[in-house]
Design an enzyme around this catalytic site. Sequence first.
Site, PDB file in Angstrom:
ATOM      1  N   SER A  52       0.774  -1.093   0.053  1.00 45.21           N
ATOM      2  CA  SER A  52       0.063   0.187  -0.008  1.00 45.21           C
ATOM      3  C   SER A  52       0.833   1.215   0.131  1.00 45.21           C
ATOM      4  O   SER A  52       1.495   1.517  -0.738  1.00 45.21           O
ATOM      5  CB  SER A  52      -1.092   0.051   1.138  1.00 45.21           C
ATOM      6  OG  SER A  52      -1.758   0.947   0.964  1.00 45.21           O
ATOM      7  N   ASP A 107      -9.489  -4.383  -5.155  1.00 41.29           N
ATOM      8  CA  ASP A 107      -8.946  -3.593  -3.902  1.00 41.29           C
ATOM      9  C   ASP A 107      -9.954  -2.259  -4.213  1.00 41.29           C
ATOM     10  O   ASP A 107     -10.088  -1.526  -5.162  1.00 41.29           O
ATOM     11  CB  ASP A 107      -7.478  -3.154  -4.376  1.00 41.29           C
ATOM     12  CG  ASP A 107      -7.014  -2.497  -3.284  1.00 41.29           C
ATOM     13  OD1 ASP A 107      -7.434  -1.818  -2.397  1.00 41.29           O
ATOM     14  OD2 ASP A 107      -5.590  -2.364  -3.226  1.00 41.29           O
ATOM     15  N   HIS A 139      -7.831  -5.388  -0.637  1.00 41.97           N
ATOM     16  CA  HIS A 139      -6.583  -4.757  -0.115  1.00 41.97           C
ATOM     17  C   HIS A 139      -5.620  -5.628   0.799  1.00 41.97           C
ATOM     18  O   HIS A 139      -5.823  -5.463   1.972  1.00 41.97           O
ATOM     19  CB  HIS A 139      -6.924  -3.520   0.270  1.00 41.97           C
ATOM     20  CG  HIS A 139      -5.959  -2.469   0.679  1.00 41.97           C
ATOM     21  ND1 HIS A 139      -5.284  -1.762  -0.476  1.00 41.97           N
ATOM     22  CD2 HIS A 139      -5.073  -1.734   1.706  1.00 41.97           C
ATOM     23  CE1 HIS A 139      -4.269  -1.011  -0.019  1.00 41.97           C
ATOM     24  NE2 HIS A 139      -4.204  -1.055   1.229  1.00 41.97           N
TER      25      HIS A 139
END
Length: 171
Positions: A52, A107, A139
Site C-alpha cells: 500500500s 481493491d 486490499h
Amino acid sequence: MTSWFDIANLPIGPESNGDEAGYMMAVRRIHKMVEQLEEIYPSERILVGGFSQGAALALGSVLQYPRKLAGAILLSGWSVFCNDSFAAQVHERNKQTPVWIGHGVSDQIVLFSCALNLRNMLNDIGIPHHFHEYVGISHTSSVEEEADLVHFLQDLFSSASVSSIQECAEP
C-alpha cells in the site's frame, strides 16, 4: 491519514493528489536506511518493498536511489507522481532495475486502476517490470501473490544469494 506521508482521501485512484513533500521526506528516510545496509551488503543486492503506502514509497525509493539496487516490490501500491514528473525522478543507475507489481482487482482502498496506471508509466519510460493481477483479492495479499513473489526473488537472486537472505532472516 499520516503514516510515511499524508494521504488526503480514500480510495486512492490514479488521479489522487499526493503529498509530494512528505513523500520525498519519507524517500530520504528510506535512502538513509539503505545506506546503512550498504555497510554490510553491496547496493546491487538490496531491494525495497512495501504494501500500500509502503509500496508507493518503495517505488520512489528504489528508482530515485543514486546507486544501483536489486529491485522494488510493490504490493497494492501506486505512484504519487504523475507521468512526466515520475520519469524525471528516475535515477540513471536504476532505469533497468526490475519492479515487481502485485495488485488485487477488487481493491477498494488503492484502486486497481492505480496498478494499471503504474504499469503504463513504467512501460512509457522503459522500466522493466513484472505485473500480476489477482482476481477476487481486495486490499490484502494472497497465497498466489506470495508464490509469484517467491518466483521473482528466485529469478532475481542466485540460489546462493537466496540462502544468505534466509540465513540473515533466521533468529
